[in-house]
Structure formats: C-alpha cells, structure tokens
Design a protein around this motif. Sequence first.
Motif, PDB file in Angstrom:
ATOM      1  N   ARG A 238      -3.061   3.998  -3.221  1.00  0.00           N
ATOM      2  CA  ARG A 238      -3.325   2.663  -3.478  1.00  0.00           C
ATOM      3  C   ARG A 238      -4.865   2.190  -2.774  1.00  0.00           C
ATOM      4  O   ARG A 238      -4.903   1.228  -3.081  1.00  0.00           O
ATOM      5  N   MET A 239      -5.622   2.937  -2.246  1.00  0.00           N
ATOM      6  CA  MET A 239      -6.624   2.420  -1.497  1.00  0.00           C
ATOM      7  C   MET A 239      -7.824   2.568  -2.330  1.00  0.00           C
ATOM      8  O   MET A 239      -8.835   2.040  -1.887  1.00  0.00           O
TER       9      MET A 239
ATOM     10  N   THR B  19       2.749  -2.626   0.281  1.00  0.00           N
ATOM     11  CA  THR B  19       1.805  -2.452   1.263  1.00  0.00           C
ATOM     12  C   THR B  19       1.156  -1.270   1.555  1.00  0.00           C
ATOM     13  O   THR B  19       0.119  -1.133   2.412  1.00  0.00           O
ATOM     14  N   SER B  20       1.820  -0.376   1.150  1.00  0.00           N
ATOM     15  CA  SER B  20       1.449   1.156   1.630  1.00  0.00           C
ATOM     16  C   SER B  20       0.281   1.666   0.988  1.00  0.00           C
ATOM     17  O   SER B  20       0.135   1.547  -0.392  1.00  0.00           O
ATOM     18  N   PRO B  21      -0.564   2.186   1.751  1.00  0.00           N
ATOM     19  CA  PRO B  21      -1.759   3.011   0.975  1.00  0.00           C
ATOM     20  C   PRO B  21      -1.262   4.302   0.065  1.00  0.00           C
ATOM     21  O   PRO B  21      -2.038   4.728  -0.633  1.00  0.00           O
TER      22      PRO B  21
ATOM     23  N   ASN C 271       7.731  -0.843  -1.541  1.00  0.00           N
ATOM     24  CA  ASN C 271       6.620  -1.300  -0.603  1.00  0.00           C
ATOM     25  C   ASN C 271       5.276  -1.417  -1.310  1.00  0.00           C
ATOM     26  O   ASN C 271       4.847  -0.495  -1.461  1.00  0.00           O
TER      27      ASN C 271
ATOM     28  N   ASN D 176       2.611  -2.588   6.061  1.00  0.00           N
ATOM     29  CA  ASN D 176       1.308  -2.307   6.619  1.00  0.00           C
ATOM     30  C   ASN D 176       0.300  -3.318   6.709  1.00  0.00           C
ATOM     31  O   ASN D 176      -0.646  -3.000   6.979  1.00  0.00           O
ATOM     32  N   TYR D 177       0.648  -4.635   6.342  1.00  0.00           N
ATOM     33  CA  TYR D 177      -0.374  -5.493   6.488  1.00  0.00           C
ATOM     34  C   TYR D 177      -0.313  -6.077   7.797  1.00  0.00           C
ATOM     35  O   TYR D 177      -1.133  -6.851   8.149  1.00  0.00           O
TER      36      TYR D 177
ATOM     37  N   PRO E 236      -4.124  -2.105   0.940  1.00  0.00           N
ATOM     38  CA  PRO E 236      -3.744  -1.570   2.050  1.00  0.00           C
ATOM     39  C   PRO E 236      -4.644  -1.700   3.180  1.00  0.00           C
ATOM     40  O   PRO E 236      -6.200  -1.501   2.818  1.00  0.00           O
TER      41      PRO E 236
ATOM     42  N   HIS F 292      -4.852   1.993  -8.671  1.00  0.00           N
ATOM     43  CA  HIS F 292      -3.716   2.697  -8.196  1.00  0.00           C
ATOM     44  C   HIS F 292      -3.689   4.497  -8.885  1.00  0.00           C
ATOM     45  O   HIS F 292      -3.621   4.174 -10.084  1.00  0.00           O
TER      46      HIS F 292
END
Length: 707
Positions: A460-461, A447-449, A445, A520-521, A394, A331
Amino acid sequence: MNDPLNRNVVSAQSIPEVFGSMVFNDHVMRERLPKDTYKALKKTMELGKSLDRTIANVVANAMKDWAVEKGATHFTHWFQPMTGITAEKHDSFISPEGDTAVIMEFSGKELVKGEPDASSFPSGGLRATFEARGYTAWDPSAYAFIKDHTLCIPTVFCSYSGEALDKKTPLLRSMEVINKQALRILRLFGNTGTTRVNTTVGPEQEYFLVDDKLYRQREDLILCGRTLFGAKPPKGQELEDHYFGVIKPRVMDYMADLDQELWKLGIFAKTEHNEVAPAQHELAPIFNNTNLATDHNQLTMEIMKKVARRHGLACLLHEKPFEGINGSGKHNNWSISTNTGVNLLEPGDSPRENAQFLLFLTAVIKAVDEYQDLLRVSVASAGNDHRLGANEAPPAIVSIFLGDDLTEILDAIESGSPYSKRDAEELKVGVHILPRFPKDTTDRNRTSPFAFTGNKFEFRMLGSDLSIAGPNIILNTIVAEELSQFADVLEKAADFNTELQELIRKTISEHKRIIFNGNNYSEEWVQEAERRGLLNLKTTADALPSFIAPKNLELFTKHKIFTTTELHSRYEILMEVYCKKLHIEALTMVDMARKQILPAIAKYSSLLTKSALEKKQLTCDNACAYEVEIVKELSTDATGLLDSVRKMETDLERAENESDITARAMFYKDTVLSGMAAVRSYADHAETITAKEYWPFPNYTDLLYSL
Ligand code: ADP
Ligand code: MG
C-alpha cells in the motif's frame, strides 16, 4: 444512443461485445491468422523467443488489416521509458504506389523492431550521445491495441549494446525469474502439471477530479500537478462525508465514459467509488498477469486524464495535490499463480496445499524483511514523500500485517507449542490441516504498508502517479531469491517433511520482527520498529542510496534483473528526477509569488490604504483601524515572502552548481524543501486576510468543491 457529450456510450447488453474490441487478442489472432502462423506465434509467445521474419510478415499484415478496418491510420511502438510514463512515435501505414497513390502497408520488420530517435529519454549515462539511438522490440506477451486511430505495439526499449532503457524489460526478466524458482518449489511438492508461474496484480488507483476551468488558472497545477500554495479551507475531510458517498452526476458521467474507454482496450475496470478526501475517487480493476496489469495501469492513467478533458474536468494523479487533505495512493494487490489457475498464496484445504502455502508465505516474509530497503526505494518519489508517514498513508517503515489468526499459527509452528484452537496438539507442517483463518473483515488493518488479505498481499505504499513496474520488479525478484534459497535446501533434503518443517520454523523465527498487526500510524510503532531494528527511510533522498547497496547489487546481478551498469544508471535517473521535480516546484513557487501573489497583495494593500486615507478625513476614532491593521499584516507577509523568494533563488543556484548527485539530492531535501515551506507560509497567511476577488487564483474551497 444520443449523448450530449458525444461519448461512445453503448448499451449495457453490448458491453461483452465492446470489451476488448480494440485489442488484437488471442480471439482475433485465432480468427485472422492462418493456423500454422497462429501456432508458431503462440509458441514464440510462450517461450519468449524471437519471431521468425516470414511469420512476422503474416502477423503484421493481419494486424494492419484489422486495425485499418477499425479506423487506424498509424502505428506506433508503445514503450515505457524511465520517465515513468509511456512513449510513442507515430508512423502512418501509407506506402507510395507510383507517384500519386498509396497503399496501406505494415511489414514484419516494422512490427518486430523500431528505432525511435530516442536520444532525449533519460538513460543515466547509459547511452553516450554518439550512439544515442535505442531500439524498441515487440513484446509478444502483451497484445497490440488501437488507441487514437493508432495501432499500438507494446515493446521493450533497449540500447544497442543491449542495456535496458525502460521499465518493461526488467519486469519481464523478473517474471521469468520468479517463474523459474517457483517451479522448482512446485516440483518438490510433486507438482509436475504446472508449466508456468506468473505473478498477478490488481492495482487500485486513486485520483482527484477538479473543474478544468479552475485547473487552468493555477500555474502550480499545470506545471507540477499539485498546489504549492493554498490556505486551509473551512471544510476539509473532517466530517468523513465523502468516503463511499453518493457520486455526483458529473463524476458519474465521467466514470461511465471512462469505464467504456477502458473496456474497449480489454481493461477490467470494475469498482469505482468516492474516496476519503473531497473530490477524491478510486478505480479498481480485476487483477491480471503483472505484465498486462502494468500496461493496463499506464493506459488507465492516461485515459483517465483524457476522458476528464472531454467532461470539462482535470484528473489529478499527483500523490499530494492538496496540503492538509489526504493524498492519493495506489494499492498493489499481488499474488503468485500457476498456469492452471491455482493461487499459491491461497491456503488450500489439504495438508500438502497448506504446507506449500506456508512455504510461499514464509518466502514473502523473509523477502520483505531482508529487502525492506528495496521495497521502500521502489515507491520513493518527491511527491510520495508528502504521504508516507503523514498519518494518511502507511509510514516509511516497511512491515507486514498477517492478522491475529495467521500470526498465532506461525507462532505455534515456531515455538513447537500447541496451537490454542486445537486440542493440545502440535502443528505438523505437511501432516496436519491448518485451522481456517477467514479473511478478517472486522479488523482489517488499513494502516499497514504490506498486508496479507486472505490470498494475496496488498502493498500500500505506492503513490498514485507511480508506474507499478518498479514495485513489482522488486517483489518478483526478492521473493524469487528466497524461493531459490529454499529450493537449494529442500532439493537436498533426506526427509522432505522434516526439513520443510524446520525451514519454515527457522524462517519465522529469524524474520518475525517484520510482522506487525497493530496501528502503523502510531508514534509507539515508530519506536517499536526502531527497537526491532527495522529501517525508517523517511524521504526519497534517504532511501535511494540503498538501491545500489552491495547486497542489492548482488541480488540483481545474480538473477540478471539489472547489470551493474544498468543499476547505477537507474540510481542516477531516480536521483536526477527527484532533484528536477523539486527544482521545478521551487521555480514555480518563485514565479507565482513574484508575478501573481506579491502584485495581488500590493493591489489590495493599495485599496485599503486609499480607503484609510479617505476615512482619515472623518474625525471619529478608529475609523481606519481595519485598513491599517490589515495593511500592516500584509506588509509583513509581503516582506517575508519577498525575502524567502530571494533566498530560494540563491539556494536554487547553489543546488545547480552541486555536481555530486547524492549531495545535491540532500541539499534539495534539507534546504530547498524548507525554503518552499517558508515561501508558502507567508503566501497562505496573506490569502486568509485578502479579499477573495483580489486573490490571483482559485482557492482550496473553489478547487475541492468545484463539482
Ligand atoms: P479492497 O482492498 O478495497 O478491500 P479487494 O480485496 O476486493 O478490495 O480487492 C482489491 C484488488 O485486489 C482488486 O483489484 C482485485 O482484483 C485484486 N485481487 C484480488 N485477488 C487477487 C490476486 N489473486 N492477485 C492479485 N490481485 C488480486
Ligand atoms: Mg485496497
């Protein structure tokens, strides 16, 4: 302190002394350099100018004395070529004195410039072999340090015609560009005190630890860093009992040792815990200037592996070491900060601070929307393709999480309607104080990139293996571009507050499609994102071509981050690396299948066959049912495996003969990858019906629960 592992364990009280003890930092410079030299050097560092030779000689000599006192015998120019790891070539300090004696010497010339015979580093055609040598030049904005009895001088790496051959040069360029554009904005808000704006980064690093003895029995781990075979173990991560769980003693010892090694190098290793998957862990440092954070993250990855060896462990930094189990990411927490210590992504308390915050925030929103493709490219790799979009990381779709409170504020500004938490009053930027929107701890959240987390963005990608230079070059550059557009408008404004309000409103309205606070998933998001017109570049092969799209070429050349030639050469390198990685993985699979798995199946089948033949002498019914069934199944697997291996061999030949790099990458993506899946499926099935002692290498249970 006595330690069975012979580590350099220090007492807790002496940590402040140990911290940075192997770094030629500001404190050491001040202590060891004559006052004038120190001042001249500092000035050079601040202005990014080249160093005067006489000063360089004095600095070099002081560095050498300090390093020799600490046991260093060699020096090296430490740089970050396009391989994604660091490179070094060691020279000793010795210099002959007469025929039989030596003295320890290090000149200013050697400090400032080096010429490694660097013809074998990837250059994407930038260096013709007749002028193969590149040169390294000291980057005085990063401190020299000692590692393995060697004084390491952080350097940039360029070709003789001045093209960047490394990851550091464009990163430094991007730091300059965002500094320049952010200062323009700060001046508009009446800030005259700030003289430098830097971006800051805190990269959270995930990794796996497995027993080194097991690691060494797996050709795939040794050559590719990930398992290419392995049936699903009975227990994976479904119980979620590893996340933040009690750290096992062997891992605890490792982490303690690792911390101390990092602290000596002035790296702020701070937080360590178990991650979601069995055998998975994380290390987070305290954030730092992006340039230093990048050096430190490279060093952290290197030292993680080295310290692991000392503990009989292997540290896996691959993005997806095990199928069916979460992979590892990184991250990239990113913010913008002034030399006076103000975080420009911190909302602040006054109307002026709020307005400035909103402008920086909307610059990031616009940047992420307009350059989704570049952010995706910056994290693209063959390994990371296994994570993005696989419901553990993500998706490949870039979007921003702002949280409900901040989104509501932006909505109110955009529509000019009253903000619900304020009594029927419109929000006037620069006049009103923004309502507080506390960092939301309940529904953050994960799940967010790209998530706003109160005073910074968390990208986070990134895969765990990646140099953070690439993503930060992109972040710095795209935000700088938007700031420059904003400054162009506002510098001409007749009424600053009115135009500011309008600029912020317009930007939100045009780019709010990139904001998404939901899951986001979910499959719904994939469809919703498509309706919004957001990109979904699923794999590296799909993503990389946008790197050289005309709009991106224009961005990079406008800000002098990459020249056209540099950009194209980087594109070639990234494509090449993608193809080569998959090629090596496919070859490793073929090798393991032919030399280990097929022979193991044959051996076990033969045992069963012999057993069946023996039993045949009995008269009872079904005496050999087990043997016969398994031998049949194994034969089917072996035939399937051999056929798919043969097909793979033909495909790999075809791939090598494809001269167009883009077409080759597509071939690996479409044909080789599915071929690898086929090979694996036969082998993994055979594993589930073969006696453990006959299987040629450690299985998933062995690897994941080895500590
Ligand atoms: P988590 O994401 O696990 O909840 P935190 O939010 O506490 O963890 O911080 C994660 C990382 O963000 C740490 O490395 C921290 O140093 C870094 N960080 C905090 N503030 C900033 C900042 N202003 N700029 C860059 N990184 C930051
Ligand atoms: Mg995090």
